[in-house]
Design a protein around this motif. Sequence first.
Motif, mmCIF file in Angstrom:
data_model
loop_
_atom_site.group_PDB
_atom_site.id
_atom_site.type_symbol
_atom_site.label_atom_id
_atom_site.label_comp_id
_atom_site.label_asym_id
_atom_site.label_seq_id
_atom_site.Cartn_x
_atom_site.Cartn_y
_atom_site.Cartn_z
ATOM 1 N N LEU A 178 -46.967 -25.552 12.653
ATOM 2 C CA LEU A 178 -47.549 -26.599 13.468
ATOM 3 C C LEU A 178 -47.132 -28.622 13.277
ATOM 4 O O LEU A 178 -47.705 -29.148 13.737
ATOM 5 N N GLU B 10 -49.723 -28.854 18.853
ATOM 6 C CA GLU B 10 -50.805 -28.537 18.795
ATOM 7 C C GLU B 10 -51.625 -27.520 18.297
ATOM 8 O O GLU B 10 -51.953 -27.164 17.563
ATOM 9 N N PHE B 11 -51.271 -26.591 18.810
ATOM 10 C CA PHE B 11 -52.282 -25.075 18.251
ATOM 11 C C PHE B 11 -51.172 -23.881 18.326
ATOM 12 O O PHE B 11 -49.863 -24.117 18.748
ATOM 13 N N LEU B 12 -51.664 -22.962 18.331
ATOM 14 C CA LEU B 12 -50.087 -21.449 17.589
ATOM 15 C C LEU B 12 -49.668 -21.147 18.688
ATOM 16 O O LEU B 12 -48.180 -21.088 18.164
ATOM 17 N N ASP C 177 -55.218 -19.522 17.119
ATOM 18 C CA ASP C 177 -56.181 -20.912 16.112
ATOM 19 C C ASP C 177 -57.439 -20.827 15.334
ATOM 20 O O ASP C 177 -57.968 -21.008 14.537
ATOM 21 N N ALA D 233 -58.223 -21.219 11.836
ATOM 22 C CA ALA D 233 -58.458 -22.051 11.042
ATOM 23 C C ALA D 233 -59.848 -21.329 10.445
ATOM 24 O O ALA D 233 -60.639 -22.570 8.533
ATOM 25 N N ASN E 299 -49.948 -31.054 8.552
ATOM 26 C CA ASN E 299 -50.617 -30.185 9.971
ATOM 27 C C ASN E 299 -51.580 -29.266 9.945
ATOM 28 O O ASN E 299 -51.966 -28.942 11.571
ATOM 29 N N HIS F 111 -54.974 -29.458 12.467
ATOM 30 C CA HIS F 111 -55.114 -28.532 13.323
ATOM 31 C C HIS F 111 -56.727 -27.877 12.775
ATOM 32 O O HIS F 111 -57.014 -27.860 13.450
ATOM 33 N N TYR F 112 -56.228 -27.603 11.494
ATOM 34 C CA TYR F 112 -58.051 -27.043 10.907
ATOM 35 C C TYR F 112 -59.160 -28.291 12.278
ATOM 36 O O TYR F 112 -59.972 -27.826 12.637
ATOM 37 N N ARG G 272 -59.279 -29.963 14.338
ATOM 38 C CA ARG G 272 -58.902 -30.084 16.022
ATOM 39 C C ARG G 272 -59.670 -28.817 16.608
ATOM 40 O O ARG G 272 -60.835 -28.795 17.301
#
Length: 224
Positions: A150, A154-156, A165, A169, A190, A194-195, A197
């Motif tokens: 990450l 921004e996303f996997l 994602d 999360a 990170n 991400h969580y 977001r």
Amino acid sequence: MAPIGSLWGVSYQRQTKYILSTAAIAGLELDVKPFEFGVTNRSPEFISKFPFAKIPVFEGEDGFTLLEGASIARYVASLAPESRLLGNSIKDAALVDQWIHFAEHEINMYSDYIWQMVKRFFPDNAYSESVHKSIFERQERSLKFLEQNLSVREFLVTDEITLADIVIAAVIQRTGRVTLGAAERAVYPNVFAHYARVAGDPRIRDIFGAAEFVEVPLAPKKDE
């Protein structure tokens, strides 16, 4: 829009969050049935459909039944390919599956083990500090790998939220309630960005609810 089927689950359960979040982003409706532990899942009607008697479970309008949160969420996502929750290609879909399995088996499994030990759910109220430490170290290894991935995106899988994602999360939300206190969370900026977001996306924010993270990791009471 008519519901695509019925869901039995509880809102605080991470697996139910997978499913409800997927349906919300996909623009699909689920008929969420009332559920009471030890009552609903012991009824003859429920057991006739779902003999394993655990939740979440799903029944489609055509009678098709599924158990396991990730499987149900993936099925729901597949009904709305335009949502791109499974990515944009077969390879993307494989990566989504990779991260789902990673989240459940390389991160969440260790949160569950530690929670059960700390809450004395094992036979004879068994607790081992050395086992606790060993399990947490395994989870740390996985979290470092996720943190690294990450750090460059921004996303996997794609440049927007996929089912991967959502699952990550929900699993990370649980780690922040069990194994990762404030000091531990600071090690993974990170991961927790991400969580925030994903869980803060307006489409699913209410499903994820408040983070309710612990200040320090769960541990046995000192008098135990």
